[in-house]
Structures are given as structure tokens and as C-alpha cells.
Design a protein around this motif. Structure first.
Motif, mmCIF file in Angstrom:
data_model
loop_
_atom_site.group_PDB
_atom_site.id
_atom_site.type_symbol
_atom_site.label_atom_id
_atom_site.label_comp_id
_atom_site.label_asym_id
_atom_site.label_seq_id
_atom_site.Cartn_x
_atom_site.Cartn_y
_atom_site.Cartn_z
ATOM 1 N N VAL A 104 0.839 -1.203 0.000
ATOM 2 C CA VAL A 104 0.000 0.000 0.000
ATOM 3 C C VAL A 104 0.875 1.255 0.000
ATOM 4 O O VAL A 104 0.631 2.208 -0.751
ATOM 5 N N GLU A 105 1.918 1.268 0.842
ATOM 6 C CA GLU A 105 2.779 2.444 0.927
ATOM 7 C C GLU A 105 3.546 2.668 -0.377
ATOM 8 O O GLU A 105 3.745 3.814 -0.789
ATOM 9 N N ALA A 106 3.977 1.596 -1.025
ATOM 10 C CA ALA A 106 4.683 1.741 -2.300
ATOM 11 C C ALA A 106 3.758 2.337 -3.360
ATOM 12 O O ALA A 106 4.158 3.217 -4.140
ATOM 13 N N LEU A 107 2.521 1.864 -3.389
ATOM 14 C CA LEU A 107 1.544 2.387 -4.345
ATOM 15 C C LEU A 107 1.240 3.858 -4.054
ATOM 16 O O LEU A 107 1.184 4.697 -4.968
ATOM 17 N N LEU A 108 1.077 4.173 -2.759
ATOM 18 C CA LEU A 108 0.785 5.542 -2.360
ATOM 19 C C LEU A 108 1.969 6.470 -2.641
ATOM 20 O O LEU A 108 1.800 7.593 -3.131
ATOM 21 N N ARG A 109 3.180 6.001 -2.360
ATOM 22 C CA ARG A 109 4.369 6.833 -2.592
ATOM 23 C C ARG A 109 4.501 7.180 -4.081
ATOM 24 O O ARG A 109 4.797 8.330 -4.432
ATOM 25 N N GLU A 110 4.310 6.203 -4.939
ATOM 26 C CA GLU A 110 4.417 6.456 -6.376
ATOM 27 C C GLU A 110 3.414 7.518 -6.816
ATOM 28 O O GLU A 110 3.740 8.411 -7.608
ATOM 29 N N ASP A 111 2.195 7.445 -6.275
ATOM 30 C CA ASP A 111 1.164 8.400 -6.650
ATOM 31 C C ASP A 111 1.486 9.802 -6.128
ATOM 32 O O ASP A 111 1.309 10.805 -6.829
ATOM 33 N N LEU A 112 1.988 9.877 -4.878
ATOM 34 C CA LEU A 112 2.252 11.184 -4.276
ATOM 35 C C LEU A 112 3.492 11.850 -4.864
ATOM 36 O O LEU A 112 3.543 13.078 -4.976
ATOM 37 N N VAL A 113 4.502 11.070 -5.227
ATOM 38 C CA VAL A 113 5.682 11.653 -5.880
ATOM 39 C C VAL A 113 5.273 12.303 -7.199
ATOM 40 O O VAL A 113 5.766 13.376 -7.565
ATOM 41 N N ARG A 114 4.360 11.658 -7.884
ATOM 42 C CA ARG A 114 3.847 12.240 -9.131
ATOM 43 C C ARG A 114 3.162 13.580 -8.867
ATOM 44 O O ARG A 114 3.172 14.478 -9.721
ATOM 45 N N LEU A 115 2.603 13.748 -7.655
ATOM 46 C CA LEU A 115 1.911 14.987 -7.305
ATOM 47 C C LEU A 115 2.824 16.011 -6.650
ATOM 48 O O LEU A 115 2.360 17.064 -6.212
ATOM 49 N N GLY A 116 4.142 15.697 -6.523
ATOM 50 C CA GLY A 116 5.089 16.678 -6.018
ATOM 51 C C GLY A 116 5.700 16.376 -4.679
ATOM 52 O O GLY A 116 6.448 17.201 -4.139
ATOM 53 N N MET A 117 5.447 15.209 -4.100
ATOM 54 C CA MET A 117 6.032 14.877 -2.805
ATOM 55 C C MET A 117 7.509 14.517 -2.950
ATOM 56 O O MET A 117 7.924 13.952 -3.966
ATOM 57 N N ASP A 118 8.313 14.830 -1.932
ATOM 58 C CA ASP A 118 9.726 14.453 -1.896
ATOM 59 C C ASP A 118 9.831 12.929 -1.902
ATOM 60 O O ASP A 118 9.227 12.268 -1.051
ATOM 61 N N PRO A 119 10.574 12.331 -2.834
ATOM 62 C CA PRO A 119 10.675 10.860 -2.878
ATOM 63 C C PRO A 119 11.229 10.249 -1.592
ATOM 64 O O PRO A 119 10.962 9.074 -1.311
ATOM 65 N N ASP A 120 12.022 11.011 -0.818
ATOM 66 C CA ASP A 120 12.610 10.479 0.410
ATOM 67 C C ASP A 120 11.743 10.728 1.641
ATOM 68 O O ASP A 120 12.164 10.403 2.762
ATOM 69 N N ALA A 121 10.570 11.277 1.475
ATOM 70 C CA ALA A 121 9.705 11.562 2.623
ATOM 71 C C ALA A 121 9.190 10.261 3.233
ATOM 72 O O ALA A 121 9.060 9.232 2.552
ATOM 73 N N GLU A 122 8.912 10.318 4.532
ATOM 74 C CA GLU A 122 8.306 9.187 5.240
ATOM 75 C C GLU A 122 6.805 9.409 5.325
ATOM 76 O O GLU A 122 6.342 10.504 5.653
ATOM 77 N N LEU A 123 6.031 8.364 5.029
ATOM 78 C CA LEU A 123 4.580 8.483 5.038
ATOM 79 C C LEU A 123 4.028 8.184 6.425
ATOM 80 O O LEU A 123 4.334 7.153 7.019
#
Length: 317
Positions: A104-123
Motif C-alpha cells: 500500500v505504501e509503495a503504491l501511495l508513494r508512487e502516486d504522491l511523488v507524481r503529485l510533487g512529494m519528496d521521494p525520500d519523505a516518510e509516510l
């Protein structure tokens, strides 16, 4: 022959009695799919055993049917069963496994990085519990209507999970993206005086708010240094607790080297303090008993600079 045939009649009647065993609810039922059948709930349900009673619990969940509910089901399907007391019950469980949180976190991270989130951020997902899916299935997960606010680093999305044998699961996910920084942690416990080797360090990322100032952030800042304080495994190294490794111990016998234009002399001495490479250290010349300041240049070796003057060593009374 007739007498023998009559003697066998009681044994021939046994199967007929077995077919007459009354139905009874099972105390524990393991539902195999999304529908609960009469034969799963009641033993000896007969030809009606394949009839669907209703929906089974969701994977990984359970439900309880009390005596009145069991009695109602029995009447509905004309089963000759009545509860002997109000304490009779059946627990229906549906085996399942939780959807891996990492997926779930991998799927969410990919989506949020596309929206401008720092790739190294912790969810940060407060209160999120992954849904369970039936055993032996390959679930499919997807996100809908994802949003991310770069100013507050808050996000929201809808998680949809589908798998054979279950109704689609939908849940709203909200949380924050937390900034992280690189840190270097110890891979094992080290004592005071130990020299940190390449295998003793591991680089990870931690929440920035949890990292104290002066924490080592690169492996090259730590490897080859000597510890001033002990450190436990999985704790970050702090730069102030590290120093250059000692190459000369206090009171160690050393070779004193005096280099100069057209001059090369050596003498035996005793280091009066411990020193790392490049440190200045007072050394007593064992021949003259004079003390001079020298530079530690290697294990057991110091260089006396030309023109070095004797050092006054305070004596204790």
C-alpha cells in the motif's frame, strides 16, 4: 438360508439409523468463500446443505450466531432442530491475510511523488489498518482521487482493493509526508576506544525531527574513527563522540626522529600522552631526560621539529 438372512436384518438397518441422525449446529465454522451455506453451519443438513444462508464474514473477520438466530435458520430450511438452551451458539470465521502494508505504501508513494512529494519523505498514516483478503488470492489495489498539499505536506486518497471471493473494499486514507535526513547508524555494539570499520556502519534515513544536531550523515565521516563513548547497535553516530584513532599510547616507547637540512637523527623516547596521527605530544628523551614536543607520524614514531625547545612538565608534590 432363511434363518441366516433374518440374522442379518438388524445389521442391514444400521445405515438407515445413521441417516436419521438429527442436524445440529457446529460450534465453530470456517467459511470457505463469500457465501455461507447451510451444510457449513449445520451438521447432517441433508439435501439442503448446499443452500446459501447469506453472506459470510469478510476475510479475517468473524461473526456469532446465537440460539435464536440458529433456530430461525433451522425453521427456514425445515431442519428438525431446536435449541436446548439459550446458550447455544455458532462462531463463523473467514480465514484471510492482511494486505501487506508495504504494498500500500509503495503504491501511495508512487502516486504522491507524481503529485510533487519528496521521494525520500516518510509516510505517516495514522489509524490505517490494511484490509484482509482471502487466502490464496492475488488481490489488486488501486488509488482514486489522490491529492497532495505541498505547503502542509498533507495527502488524501481512496484505496480500492479487489480479490476473488470478496466484495471490493474501499477506504479513505489521509496522512502527512514527513521530511527525512540521512544518518549513519552502528550495525553492532562498540566500546570506548574501538575503531569503526566499514562493516560497522549503515546509512539510513530518519525523520528530520528525530535527528539531533551533529549526527553523522555520511559513512566516510565515521569509518576509521575511534569512539570516545560506547554505542549500541542501530543507534546513530554523533560526530562529537568520534576522534582520530590513537596511534601512540600514553607512556609508550617511541622512536624520536629529528629531520633537518643535512641532518637525520633518531633517539629513544617515552610518550607522556596518547596521540593520534598529526597530534602534538610531549616526549621524554630517554638519553638526556629532557622533554620536547613532537608530532605523531606513525605507530610508535614521532618527529621532533628542528629548533624544538624543552617542555616544562609540572611535577606533582
Amino acid at each position: 438360508m432363511r434363518r441366516r438372512a433374518l440374522a442379518l436384518l438388524p445389521f442391514a438397518a444400521l445405515p438407515a439409523r445413521a441417516q436419521g441422525i438429527p442436524p445440529a449446529p457446529r460450534p465453530l465454522v470456517l467459511a470457505e468463500d463469500a457465501s455461507l451455506r447451510l451444510g457449513e453451519l449445520f451438521e447432517n443438513a441433508g439435501d439442503a446443505g448446499q443452500a446459501v444462508i447469506g453472506a459470510a464474514p469478510a476475510p479475517g473477520r468473524r461473526m456469532m450466531l446465537d440460539a435464536s438466530q440458529l433456530s430461525m435458520i433451522a425453521r427456514r430450511f425445515n431442519l428438525a432442530w431446536r435449541p436446548l438452551s439459550g446458550e447455544e451458539r455458532s462462531i463463523v470465521e473467514r480465514p484471510g491475510r492482511p494486505l501487506p502494508r508495504e504494498e500500500v505504501e509503495a503504491l501511495l508513494r508512487e502516486d504522491l511523488v507524481r503529485l510533487g512529494m519528496d521521494p525520500d519523505a516518510e509516510l505517516e498514516l495514522p489509524g490505517f489498518a490494511p484490509p484482509s483478503v482471502p487466502l490464496g488470492t492475488l488481490p489488486q489495489a488501486m488509488l482514486e482521487s489522490s491529492s497532495y498539499d505541498a505547503a502542509t505536506r498533507r495527502f488524501a486518497t481512496t484505496l480500492v482493493v479487489a480479490a476473488d471471493g470478496m466484495a471490493s473494499w474501499r477506504g479513505r486514507l489521509t496522512g502527512r509526508a514527513l521530511s527525512t535526513v540521512p544518518v549513519v547508524i552502528a550495525t553492532r555494539r562498540l566500546a570506548v576506544g574501538d575503531i569503526v570499520g566499514p562493516a560497522d556502519v549503515r546509512e539510513i534515513r530518519l525523520r528530520a525531527e528525530r535527528v539531533r544536531p551533529g549526527t553523522a550523515q555520511r559513512a566516510e565521516e565515521v569509518a576509521g574513527r575511534q569512539l570516545r563513548r560506547p554505542i549500541a547497535a542501530n543507534l546513530p553516530y554523533v560526530l562529537v563522540d568520534l576522534t582520530a584513532p590513537t596511534i601512540i599510547a600514553k607512556n609508550q616507547l617511541v622512536l624520536m626522529v629529528l629531520d633537518g637540512p643535512g641532518l637525520a637523527m633518531t633517539a629513544q623516547g617515552r610518550a607522556l600522552e596518547a596521540a593520534a596521527r598529526g597530534d602534538r605530544v610531549p616526549v621524554m628523551n630517554l638519553g638526556s631526560r629532557s622533554v620536547v614536543e613532537a608530532e605523531a607520524i606513525g605507530p610508535g614514531r614521532v618527529r621532533v621539529l628542528p629548533g624544538a625547545v624543552p617542555v616544562q612538565i609540572a611535577r606533582r608534590n
